[in-house]
Design an enzyme around this catalytic site. Structure first.
Site, PDB file in Angstrom:
ATOM      1  N   LYS A   1       8.242  -9.296  -3.744  1.00 10.71           N
ATOM      2  CA  LYS A   1       8.370 -10.655  -3.565  1.00 10.71           C
ATOM      3  C   LYS A   1       7.944 -11.687  -4.562  1.00 10.71           C
ATOM      4  CE  LYS A   1       7.457 -10.703   1.505  1.00 10.71           C
ATOM      5  NZ  LYS A   1       6.223 -10.804   2.242  1.00 10.71           N
TER       6      LYS A   1
ATOM      7  N   GLY B   1     -13.176  -0.340  10.903  1.00 16.47           N
ATOM      8  CA  GLY B   1     -11.789  -0.628  10.395  1.00 16.47           C
ATOM      9  C   GLY B   1     -10.826   0.350  11.228  1.00 16.47           C
TER      10      GLY B   1
ATOM     11  N   GLU C   1      10.451   9.528   9.200  1.00 18.43           N
ATOM     12  CA  GLU C   1       9.338  10.459   9.615  1.00 18.43           C
ATOM     13  C   GLU C   1       7.944   9.559   9.488  1.00 18.43           C
ATOM     14  OE1 GLU C   1       7.800  13.191  11.240  1.00 18.43           O
ATOM     15  OE2 GLU C   1       9.423  14.266  10.111  1.00 18.43           O
TER      16      GLU C   1
ATOM     17  N   LYS D   1       6.659   4.038  18.912  1.00 18.64           N
ATOM     18  CA  LYS D   1       6.705   5.423  18.492  1.00 18.64           C
ATOM     19  C   LYS D   1       7.472   6.263  19.736  1.00 18.64           C
ATOM     20  CE  LYS D   1       2.712   5.089  15.536  1.00 18.64           C
ATOM     21  NZ  LYS D   1       1.097   5.071  15.475  1.00 18.64           N
TER      22      LYS D   1
ATOM     23  N   ILE E   1       1.725  14.049  10.994  1.00 17.98           N
ATOM     24  CA  ILE E   1       2.550  15.224  11.787  1.00 17.98           C
ATOM     25  C   ILE E   1       3.797  15.227  11.283  1.00 17.98           C
ATOM     26  CG2 ILE E   1       2.575  16.376  13.992  1.00 17.98           C
ATOM     27  CD1 ILE E   1       0.583  14.655  14.993  1.00 17.98           C
TER      28      ILE E   1
ATOM     29  N   VAL F   1       6.248   7.579  12.624  1.00 16.29           N
ATOM     30  CA  VAL F   1       5.909   8.024  13.771  1.00 16.29           C
ATOM     31  C   VAL F   1       4.354   8.956  13.317  1.00 16.29           C
ATOM     32  CG1 VAL F   1       6.002   9.360  15.963  1.00 16.29           C
ATOM     33  CG2 VAL F   1       7.802   7.958  15.066  1.00 16.29           C
TER      34      VAL F   1
ATOM     35  N   THR G   1       0.638  -1.117   0.122  1.00 12.52           N
ATOM     36  CA  THR G   1      -0.118  -0.106  -0.131  1.00 12.52           C
ATOM     37  C   THR G   1       0.919   1.151   0.066  1.00 12.52           C
ATOM     38  OG1 THR G   1      -1.326  -1.331   1.488  1.00 12.52           O
ATOM     39  CG2 THR G   1      -1.938   1.078   0.923  1.00 12.52           C
TER      40      THR G   1
ATOM     41  N   LYS H   1       8.309   1.227  11.464  1.00  8.11           N
ATOM     42  CA  LYS H   1       8.356   1.587  12.971  1.00  8.11           C
ATOM     43  C   LYS H   1       8.963   0.363  13.726  1.00  8.11           C
ATOM     44  CE  LYS H   1       4.354   1.124  13.994  1.00  8.11           C
ATOM     45  NZ  LYS H   1       3.020   1.768  13.561  1.00  8.11           N
TER      46      LYS H   1
END
Lengths: 430, 430
Positions: free
Chosen positions: A46, A188, A130, A206, A137, A133, A14, A106
């Protein structure tokens, strides 16, 4: 880097697909920002037979990581595969070959951030993350750039949208945890297996990344004292409201002298604090710097578009740095030794809820035990509970975690104390 | 730009002194960020005999602006003199000579921003002015960079610390405006002549700058519909509280289709909105972008250190841009034609407070007049007022400004209406 910068992309899920789309759509804008045109020249996948929602020229696709890592023309690698291995190995090899890396990973950063940052610095490469986290923002950029000539002493964040949504609904609609979780899953907003969100693990990762960057200390996710929200009850929330607090899953990273504490736990935040009003799936990160003072950044926590946008923003920084000849310099290299605070060094206010026998002298005995543990009271609320008992809510002044733990252990030995219902950290307010 | 970048500084007051200090203290850091060393080589001053709190080599000081503007070695001019003229002329001449400009001059930008930005673009020069708006929040940078591939539709800000302090005290302590203003003056939070803050002029200038940047339209401060806080009463604040609102001086910039509205006025903000909790001298800017959604930036509004830091941050951007060969490209050139909304196109909810005769049918007549003006009611609150009258508070659903103005005019002609006490815009909430 010359007029054209070649990029290798690892992963075409995605986020990877979003990155490919954005690089294509914003060619002109990216050129305006960097003075170079950017091209994704190789993509590691893959399964070459998988159907994809975008068209990519088959020559660009490869299942062999070496086609990216050992391609001398590729200057930047974007890693959006996820998972610890083989992502970790690929990134380390990319640094060995002088490539800069942008990642949204992460889990990897929270487990091996220290190692990766050291290797990047050693090789004079950039490592930016960036997107790992609070996607919407630009908090890492702000921590590095906005506070580059300041000393950050505290970072406080709502960094998980799922739990913030659940707590907001519990607070606003008076519904129990299980019901709100089910609804969140239907919408969701929560995963079928919600453990990582609900138990605070996602937030802990985070916070480890934020603390590493903010304090220049190599923090890992298992350095973070972590407690989830599955035991938060309606009663807790209601009593909190009565006392002027809102329940939030708060990540806290604080440093005093050279010792650091990082935790994620359900926390009562004084309603007067700006973070108390951050609701639904929104995230906010509150940063306290010695020179700048209080600042807060508020925005959407995640989402496909914010995440891919964050990756692109890092990519622009890498390309600019390269032209400026300053790669690897802006890095938040964890140069301080990691020294975690002991429970004696961690101070906070606490909310304690007890069921006690409703007889004279009870509060006096409990207050005495608190005093013996060097805890003083800020607020007390007593209400009848059943026929013979009372519910006692105490908010303490700032006390050490060690004192509170000792007090909680000892108070339960009193025969007048029927039950310890809950204990939460309290933040904000005077 | 080569290894050394020479800078001309215009003005050596508080901010100018701060800039000199920071450039000296952070040489190493600035080099790390830009790959160049920065030197302030000439400083334009008014009075060479004035005693100063820092030592500057006398050879650097000059009273002749041409020593900066026509010095071919100077690549960047920092203007911190303040005032419209001669600052405007000097900056235009600097652009003519190919110099980039960083300024903290809010008055100048709000009056001539359009002209300056056009000249900068024409000459391929940078013009940055972060320090002119909300010193401690890097909001201009964020609007330009963070939303560069987004479309901003709304900016809502608390951009004046003095008035926010006054309203916070009025709300929290129940004190009247005059008393809080006096206290603020004693504390140095308000000027001896508080007009510019209290009447919203300072906020209007900042909103004009934000709207220009956010919407790419050349907005001037006198395009901003502006109302101050000197008529806000305790009664207003109390009734607002009862209805779930907090009184704030809010700057709003909105665009719908290609029309823009910008205003500064005392506004009731729903307590659930994150900006409602921004208290004391703090500033916050809430930005709504079509792709990113809601974001908010919170921090200290002004102060010597934040302002000088903002100037330095702009300086770093200019030097980087120069090395990247992208000067003048990131500019928020006001390329859209300015089309202000008419009162028929400005929609908001309103809070209206009236003193009416306490007799049957009053509410019905008023509600009918509202309906005739296409205004519908969301909330009504009626309380006795003296012996024969009632106080009527109405919160409307979204209505056009023109309708509300017509209604207010017509309702005062009713003999049953004794007095129109107040009318405020309402923001936030569903």
């Amino acid at each position: 880097m010359n007029g054209k910068v070649k990029i290798g992309l690892m992963g075409l899920g995605t986020v990877g697909t979003g990155v490919v789309r954005l690089v294509e759509s914003f060619q002109e804008d990216l050129f305006k920002q960097t003075g170079s045109s950017l091209e994704i020249s190789r993509i590691l996948i893959k399964n070459p037979d998988k159907k994809r929602s975008i068209y990519v020229h088959p020559d660009k696709l490869t299942t062999n990581p070496d086609d990216l890592i050992y391609d001398d023309e590729i200057e930047v690698v974007i890693e959006v595969m996820g998972g610890i291995e083989p992502a970790r190995t690929y990134i380390l090899e990319a640094f060995e070959n002088g490539k800069h890396v942008v990642t949204a990973n992460k889990d990897l950063l929270a487990a091996h951030g220290d190692e990766l940052l050291r290797k990047a610095a050693e090789k004079g490469c950039d490592l930016f993350y960036e997107a790992s986290v609070a996607g919407g923002i630009p908090i890492l950029k702000t921590v590095v750039e906005g506070f580059s000539s300041d000393r950050i002493t505290q970072i406080m964040g709502i960094v998980n949208g799922t739990t913030n949504y659940i707590l907001t609904k519990m607070t606003q609609e008076g519904l129990p945890f299980e019901q709100v979780l089910r609804e969140a899953q239907e919408l969701g907003y929560a995963e079928p297996d919600p453990t990582s969100d609900v138990e605070g693990l996602d937030a802990a990762r985070k916070m480890a990344i934020l603390a590493t960057l903010g304090f220049h200390v190599g923090m890992k996710w298992d350095d973070v004292a972590c407690k989830g929200i599955s035991e938060v009850t309606q009663e807790d929330i209601r009593y909190g409201k009565q006392l002027g607090y809102t329940m939030k899953l708060i990540g806290i990273a604080k440093r005093d002298d050279d010792c650091v504490e990082v935790s994620v736990e359900p926390t009562f935040v004084a309603n007067s604090h700006p973070i108390a009003n951050v609701n639904d799936v929104f995230n906010a990160v509150y940063v306290y710097g010695e020179a700048v003072g209080e600042t807060m950044f508020y925005g959407p926590g995640a989402g496909e578009l914010p995440t891919a946008t964050a990756v692109l923003s890092d990519l622009v920084t890498v390309v600019k740095n390269s032209k400026l000849g300053i790669n690897g310099r802006e890095m938040a290299f964890p140069y301080h030794e990691k020294r975690l605070k002991s429970p004696e060094q961690i101070f906070a206010k606490y909310f304690v809820r007890l069921i006690v026998q409703d007889e004279s002298g009870v509060l006096a005995r409990i207050a005495k035990l608190m005093a013996e543990n060097e805890i003083s009271l800020e607020k007390v609320l007593q209400e009848p509970y059943g026929k013979e008992d009372a519910e006692l809510i105490i908010v303490t002044h700032s006390a050490s975690k060690a004192s509170i733990e000792r007090f909680l252990e000892e108070v339960q030995e009193f025969h007048i104390v029927k039950e310890l219902k809950s204990c939460y950290r309290v933040e904000g307010g005077e």
